[in-house]
Design an enzyme around this catalytic site. Sequence first.
Site, PDB file in Angstrom:
ATOM      1  N   GLU A 173       0.815  -1.224   0.000  1.00  0.00           N
ATOM      2  CA  GLU A 173       0.000   0.000   0.000  1.00  0.00           C
ATOM      3  C   GLU A 173       0.850   1.277   0.000  1.00  0.00           C
ATOM      4  O   GLU A 173       0.438   2.311   0.517  1.00  0.00           O
ATOM      5  CB  GLU A 173      -0.984  -0.041   1.167  1.00  0.00           C
ATOM      6  CG  GLU A 173      -1.953  -1.215   1.024  1.00  0.00           C
ATOM      7  CD  GLU A 173      -3.192  -1.137   1.897  1.00  0.00           C
ATOM      8  OE1 GLU A 173      -3.333  -0.188   2.678  1.00  0.00           O
ATOM      9  OE2 GLU A 173      -4.020  -2.056   1.798  1.00  0.00           O
ATOM     10  N   HIS A 414     -19.033  -8.069   4.669  1.00  0.00           N
ATOM     11  CA  HIS A 414     -17.670  -7.637   5.002  1.00  0.00           C
ATOM     12  C   HIS A 414     -17.085  -8.549   6.066  1.00  0.00           C
ATOM     13  O   HIS A 414     -17.687  -8.724   7.125  1.00  0.00           O
ATOM     14  CB  HIS A 414     -17.683  -6.190   5.513  1.00  0.00           C
ATOM     15  CG  HIS A 414     -16.303  -5.659   5.769  1.00  0.00           C
ATOM     16  ND1 HIS A 414     -15.954  -4.954   6.902  1.00  0.00           N
ATOM     17  CD2 HIS A 414     -15.166  -5.749   5.031  1.00  0.00           C
ATOM     18  CE1 HIS A 414     -14.675  -4.612   6.833  1.00  0.00           C
ATOM     19  NE2 HIS A 414     -14.172  -5.084   5.715  1.00  0.00           N
ATOM     20  N   GLU A 416     -13.737  -8.442   7.873  1.00  0.00           N
ATOM     21  CA  GLU A 416     -12.404  -7.989   8.275  1.00  0.00           C
ATOM     22  C   GLU A 416     -11.862  -9.080   9.196  1.00  0.00           C
ATOM     23  O   GLU A 416     -12.444  -9.357  10.234  1.00  0.00           O
ATOM     24  CB  GLU A 416     -12.491  -6.642   9.004  1.00  0.00           C
ATOM     25  CG  GLU A 416     -11.174  -6.161   9.602  1.00  0.00           C
ATOM     26  CD  GLU A 416     -10.040  -6.089   8.579  1.00  0.00           C
ATOM     27  OE1 GLU A 416     -10.112  -5.244   7.690  1.00  0.00           O
ATOM     28  OE2 GLU A 416      -9.088  -6.904   8.673  1.00  0.00           O
ATOM     29  N   GLU A 485      -5.914  -6.044   1.414  1.00  0.00           N
ATOM     30  CA  GLU A 485      -4.619  -6.355   2.049  1.00  0.00           C
ATOM     31  C   GLU A 485      -4.118  -7.775   1.794  1.00  0.00           C
ATOM     32  O   GLU A 485      -3.444  -8.348   2.656  1.00  0.00           O
ATOM     33  CB  GLU A 485      -4.654  -6.106   3.578  1.00  0.00           C
ATOM     34  CG  GLU A 485      -4.906  -4.693   3.988  1.00  0.00           C
ATOM     35  CD  GLU A 485      -6.382  -4.340   4.070  1.00  0.00           C
ATOM     36  OE1 GLU A 485      -7.173  -5.232   4.398  1.00  0.00           O
ATOM     37  OE2 GLU A 485      -6.733  -3.194   3.776  1.00  0.00           O
ATOM     38  N   GLU A 503      -7.691  -5.484  -3.376  1.00  0.00           N
ATOM     39  CA  GLU A 503      -7.149  -4.141  -3.177  1.00  0.00           C
ATOM     40  C   GLU A 503      -5.661  -4.264  -3.496  1.00  0.00           C
ATOM     41  O   GLU A 503      -5.236  -4.002  -4.607  1.00  0.00           O
ATOM     42  CB  GLU A 503      -7.412  -3.666  -1.753  1.00  0.00           C
ATOM     43  CG  GLU A 503      -6.955  -2.246  -1.521  1.00  0.00           C
ATOM     44  CD  GLU A 503      -6.968  -1.892  -0.048  1.00  0.00           C
ATOM     45  OE1 GLU A 503      -7.341  -0.769   0.263  1.00  0.00           O
ATOM     46  OE2 GLU A 503      -6.575  -2.729   0.796  1.00  0.00           O
ATOM     47  N   GLU A 509      -8.750   5.178  -0.519  1.00  0.00           N
ATOM     48  CA  GLU A 509      -8.979   5.427   0.909  1.00  0.00           C
ATOM     49  C   GLU A 509      -7.862   6.254   1.543  1.00  0.00           C
ATOM     50  O   GLU A 509      -8.105   7.020   2.473  1.00  0.00           O
ATOM     51  CB  GLU A 509      -9.136   4.102   1.662  1.00  0.00           C
ATOM     52  CG  GLU A 509      -7.883   3.236   1.651  1.00  0.00           C
ATOM     53  CD  GLU A 509      -8.089   1.858   2.291  1.00  0.00           C
ATOM     54  OE1 GLU A 509      -9.240   1.407   2.353  1.00  0.00           O
ATOM     55  OE2 GLU A 509      -7.097   1.256   2.725  1.00  0.00           O
TER      56      GLU A 509
HETATM   57  C1  NOJ Z   1      -8.792  -1.565   5.155  1.00  0.00           C
HETATM   58  C2  NOJ Z   1      -9.591  -1.677   3.904  1.00  0.00           C
HETATM   59  O1  NOJ Z   1      -8.803  -1.359   2.780  1.00  0.00           O
HETATM   60  C3  NOJ Z   1     -10.773  -0.762   4.026  1.00  0.00           C
HETATM   61  O2  NOJ Z   1     -11.501  -0.750   2.816  1.00  0.00           O
HETATM   62  C4  NOJ Z   1     -11.633  -1.194   5.180  1.00  0.00           C
HETATM   63  O3  NOJ Z   1     -12.669  -0.270   5.337  1.00  0.00           O
HETATM   64  C5  NOJ Z   1     -10.802  -1.236   6.467  1.00  0.00           C
HETATM   65  N1  NOJ Z   1      -9.609  -1.980   6.277  1.00  0.00           N
HETATM   66  C6  NOJ Z   1     -11.579  -1.881   7.607  1.00  0.00           C
HETATM   67  O4  NOJ Z   1     -11.765  -3.239   7.342  1.00  0.00           O
HETATM   68 CA    CA Z   2      -6.337  -1.268   2.611  1.00  0.00          CA
END
Ligand code: NOJ
Ligand code: CA
Length: 715
Positions: A173, A414, A416, A485, A503, A509
């Site tokens: 990134e 989502h 995470e 990521e 990504e 972002e």
């Molecule tokens: C990083 C991601 O790139 C982003 O899109 C996401 O909102 C945040 N992590 C939280 O998961």
């Molecule tokens: Ca990211």
Amino acid sequence: MKYISVTLCLLLFAASVLAQSHSIQSPNNKLTLTFSLSAEDEPTYSLNFGKKPVVLPGKLGIEIKEQTSFLKGFKIEKMETSLIDVSWDPVWGEVKTIRNNYREMKVTLAQTSARNRTMILVFRLFDEGFGFRYEFPEQDFLDHFVVTDEKTEFHLTGDHKAFWIPGDFDTNEYAYSETKLSEVDAEIGRRVGEIFTRSVISKDFIQTPVMMKSADGLYINIFEAAVVNYPAMCLHINKENFLLTSTIAPDPVGNKAYLQTPARTPWRVVFVSDKAADILGSKLILNLNEPSKIEDVSWIKPVKYIGIWWELHVGRSSWNYADVNNVRLGETDWKSLKPNGRHGATTERTKYYIDFAAEHGFDQVLVEGWNVGWEDWFGRWKEEVFDFVTPYPDFDVAELQKYAASKGVKLMMHHETSASVTNYERRMDEAFSFMNTYGYNAVKTGYVGKIIPRGEYHDGQWMTNHYVRVVEKAAKYKIMVNAHEPVRPTGLHRTWPNWLACEAARGNEFNAWSQGNPPFHETILPFTRLLGGPMDYTPGIFQIKMSFYNPDKKEQVHTTLAKQLALYVTLYSPLQMAADLPENYEAKLDAFQFIKDVAVDWDDTKILEAEPGDYITMARKAKGKEVWYLGAITDENARTATALLSFLDPKQTYIATIYTDASDAHWEKNPMAYRIDKYVVTGKTVLKLKLAAGGGAAVSIHPASTDQMKGLKRY
Ligand code: NOJ
Ligand code: CA
């Protein structure tokens, strides 16, 4: 029509000729690839573009543990060449049909110094570059082995200009640097505070893909394809002689890959052309990947989506439900927590997004922060953070499923993982079943943080296997995946077409909460990260300055609004987000029309102008329609993009709706000034589009009837 023509010539060599070199040429005869054994019987190769050397003779080899390494002492056992020319249709993509045309040279080597162990080098030479890989067939004296490093050399001819990011096993990134190879200083990676999990290797290491340009105008790129069961590759630069050598991410005990015969490495790739557009148009990476492993692909569909997302990044609302910082999965009573009043993923707010999606024709609504655990998710290297099936008390998943279905919209899941990958693997089946129950068919995954198993890297062998396990399992549940990521993609979406996007680079972002992405960023991505596969860049930000949300904020998107529109064409993805808040689109519905109209799947792509780091102009034909979309972007310099529309049907007249920067627009001083014009155009029209500094232009081109053209001028 699919066709195949293969010529095979098998040459068996007598001992006396084994040391000589062997060359093949690309189908268009422009490239010559030569393989030979050195005086120490080391495998070496070189590449020429016409008469110009591009890669000087360099060694090939793999270091392994506790046995003789695969570096030298080889003899050629067998040499086979063939010409392949076939075509295939991707499930989705930039073009309808992909031609796979290359000449292959397969060199079977026996290692005389190690009981005649066999290693096969397979070279595939295309018109715009080559790929090669190491193969280890099943054999008597080689079954399991541990790779301690890979020593593939790319011996370049000079101090090329390079677009690079620091060699790092955990993140991709970074913002790009543009320097000569001799000026690379990857240590800058250690100072990038906005990337939280970094593992910079050291000053002379860069990541692939690295885009380069030689002083005599050759465009060269080093990359890899089909990273499966093997770590991702970085490159060490010897600044004295421009010899680049591979290195791969280690595991917690310092080993790099555990292989069992039959085994093979990913493809090592070099692109070369005297035209930058050839690199952008190349399908070499996809062609080096295996065909789809999913038989029924009818459920896999490109997606245009909005989401409760940018409002979280700009601080309008929060992922977490309560302002506490110590919660425990399975024990915390979420209902007893005092809500912070800023939670974004509420039932009500989600309905508002669903309504907006339905009204404007979007397929899906991503909702982040819907599930418990966000109070305590970040930076703790904690194993049990999310369970992926428990909504916060104010997110009524059953009610929302019904509501979304009634409006013809889907919710996007989502997950995470907070990089607690062991936890995710344990819970994946339950999480995907939950998605099936509640009508979700796409998931955005995320790997923010230090990996668990502790000590593993995002780009190590264990993790490259994990990402594939996820898409494989997701396919069983008919779920499409967008990974954030992960390791950067290497064309595996051919094999797993439900892997819509990743990504795996610096997305939009960063503009919300850091120094952001400099204006040339998006002119580099297609030459680097996008060569491996689609990116969920999340374009479409209309409210450019973050001071809109908070007067103290200095952050901003480093483009004009018109350039945000152009990115839907120049940054290819079958998964595209309209990333801004619905409120910001409501305020500019005329410009929003382009995002609503633009296709996400294509029959054809024409690269009209391109120079890495400077500008890109391309046009794409919507899948199954006689409708074209054109995008032109520039770096920090204003310029005029030129587009001859000769790709249009010569018998047809069209209306072009042109979204450009206003004459006084500028990415920093006046980024939101745009204009929209409509003209009659044909295949003879040459558009001259004025792009502001950091600006862009987007054009939609529809066939038009005489009636529709009334009152419009010819361009
Ligand atoms: C990083 C991601 O790139 C982003 O899109 C996401 O909102 C945040 N992590 C939280 O998961
Ligand atoms: Ca990211």
